[in-house]
Motif scaffolding. Structure first.
Motif: not given
Length: 253
Positions: A127-150
């Motif tokens: 996929v070329d890009a992932l688009i998220v809302p500035a408000v009302g979406g999950a944060a790209a925090n450590a848990d998200a990054i870990k789950t994404s496997a980087g």
């Protein structure tokens, strides 16, 4: 869900310090501002944050005090763990490279692990890009990054102030916007994903918002044969994204 308390080294305190961070181009995940904080400096800060599409939350003094005992002056900013990009920069480049854009847009996905899992799937699928809302979406925090496997460090992530305006922009660029919805009248396998496409996935509890559904080019559903009425959003995203991959691989053979 339990949320880990951010470390002070990942925060910026004070109005002027946060303004300087914004002016320097520092990536910020969000900014907490005391509910009753006013004045010219506060208004200037809020305008700077709006221009940079950095989410702002008005919070009580007590919440800020729980984060730090330092002199925060009613403002605490959180450093972002990833570098956000702009969809207006990505789409023209994809066309210049002769690519057929495949994008995924998340509308209301707030669970960080779902966010991370979707990012991992998107990266693996090309996929070329992932688009998220500035408000009302999950944060790209450590848990998200870990789950994404980087994957969140390699997949372009675009944070948009208005998903409605973003969808309109994509359509003007010749990109079909297809929403996954349990109320759709035809299955995802009946849709065409070989053209430039953006796939919209909604919140697991309410799905894609009506405002976005109304302007999408198409809606598709995933057949449910069991007693549970819906799939986890990260699983559903994987199914639809890989249908797009299958169709595109078939047409190129």
């Amino acid at each position: 869900m339990y949320e880990k308390r951010p470390k002070e080294r990942d925060m910026v305190f004070g109005i002027r310090a946060v303004m300087e961070a914004v002016d320097a181009g520092k990536e910020l995940e969000k900014v907490f501002i005391r509910k009753d904080l006013g004045g010219d400096l506060a208004r200037e800060l809020i305008e700077k944050l709006r221009v940079r599409t950095i989410p702002v939350q008005r919070v009580p003094q007590e919440k800020l005090n729980r984060l730090t005992q330092k002199n925060h002056q009613g403002v605490v900013a959180f450093a972002a763990s990833i570098e956000y990009q702009h969809i207006e920069d990505i789409v023209p480049l994809l066309y210049e490279q002769g690519r057929t854009p495949l994008l995924v847009l998340l509308d209301g996905v707030t669970d960080v692990r779902n966010f991370g899992a979707i990012a991992r799937t998107c990266e693996c699928a090309g996929v070329d890009a992932l688009i998220v809302p500035a408000v009302g979406g999950a944060a790209a925090n450590a848990d998200a990054i870990k789950t994404s496997a980087g994957a969140l460090h390699t997949l372009p992530v675009c944070r948009e102030q208005s998903l409605h305006n973003c969808v309109s922009y994509l359509q003007k660029c010749g990109i079909r916007v297809v929403a996954a919805s349990e109320h759709a009248t035809h299955a995802y396998t009946d849709a065409t994903f070989t053209e430039p496409t953006a796939i919209v996935m909604g919140a697991e509890d309410v799905g894609v918002s009506p405002d976005i559904l109304r302007i999408c080019n198409d809606t598709v559903s995933i057949p449910i044969c069991g007693k549970i009425e819906s799939l986890n959003v990260s699983v559903a995203a994987g199914i639809v994204v890989y249908e797009a991959v299958r169709q595109r691989n078939t047409t190129t053979k």
